[in-house]
Scaffold this active site. Structure first.
Site, PDB file in Angstrom:
ATOM      1  N   SER A 189      18.844 -10.563 -11.673  1.00  0.00           N
ATOM      2  CA  SER A 189      20.283 -10.553 -11.932  1.00  0.00           C
ATOM      3  C   SER A 189      20.687  -9.734 -13.157  1.00  0.00           C
ATOM      4  O   SER A 189      21.850  -9.383 -13.296  1.00  0.00           O
ATOM      5  CB  SER A 189      20.813 -11.983 -12.077  1.00  0.00           C
TER       6      SER A 189
ATOM      7  N   LYS B   3      22.404 -14.265 -18.926  1.00  0.00           N
ATOM      8  CA  LYS B   3      23.553 -13.473 -18.477  1.00  0.00           C
ATOM      9  C   LYS B   3      24.211 -12.820 -19.679  1.00  0.00           C
ATOM     10  O   LYS B   3      23.900 -13.110 -20.818  1.00  0.00           O
ATOM     11  CB  LYS B   3      24.594 -14.352 -17.761  1.00  0.00           C
TER      12      LYS B   3
END
Length: 187
Positions: free
Chosen positions: A42, A83
């Site tokens: 990701s 993230k």
């Protein structure tokens, strides 16, 4: 007799030194810095699956996350996610034509330039407004952040899991220490 006493004293000194060393290592590990392994794709191309990084736990004890910090936080699935902070309290986040808008103003994301140039068709980030995501809000409330992975097409982030409570953020990370050919700071 004196030899036995000297050996016991030396053993005691070594034991104390080891206890202090383990104690300091535990304090550093649990309160200041901790290692983490990137699990998944990701955050590609910024971070690769299997990269090992150092998480700075003390930065947010005295301050708040900044936009574009790479953070590690406790996710709803009892797992830690890595993230990038996109939206801060008070912000409205939106994407149009592969362009980030914060509070209606276009914001550059230079860390995505390489990835965008490699895309043959379509856009890296699909259009969305914050109220269309799992956040379901127009503005990020105090004490929360909006996060996204750099690999926007394959990232489970605030568009899916909602906003992240700042209290769930373990710390920020920017130092890769393994593999050897990847050692360095990332932005």
């Amino acid at each position: 007799m004196e030899q036995v006493k000297k050996e016991k004293n030396e053993l005691w000194e070594w034991s104390k030194a080891l206890l202090i060393a383990f104690g300091l290592a535990a304090i550093i590990r649990f309160f200041l810095f901790t290692p983490i392994v990137v699990d998944g794709e990701s955050m590609m191309p910024t971070l690769e699956n299997g990269d090992r990084m150092v998480v700075n736990k003390i930065g947010y004890m005295v301050g708040e996350p900044d936009r574009f910090d790479i953070v590690v936080f406790h996710a709803p699935e009892q797992k830690n996610y890595i993230k990038r902070v996109i939206g801060l309290p008070g912000d409205h986040v939106e994407y149009k034509n592969d362009q980030l808008y914060i509070n209606g103003k276009a914001i550059d994301e230079p860390y995505l330039d390489q990835y965008k140039s490699e895309i043959a068709e379509g856009t890296l980030t699909e259009d969305f407004t914050m109220e269309e995501t799992a956040a379901l809000l127009y503005e990020i409330p105090k004490g929360q952040i909006f996060v996204m992975g750099d690999n926007r097409r394959y990232s489970k982030d605030s568009r899916h899991i909602g906003l992240v409570d700042i209290d769930e953020v373990i710390g920020n990370t920017s130092l890769v220490f393994w593999p050897m050919n990847e050692i360095g700071l990332v932005k």
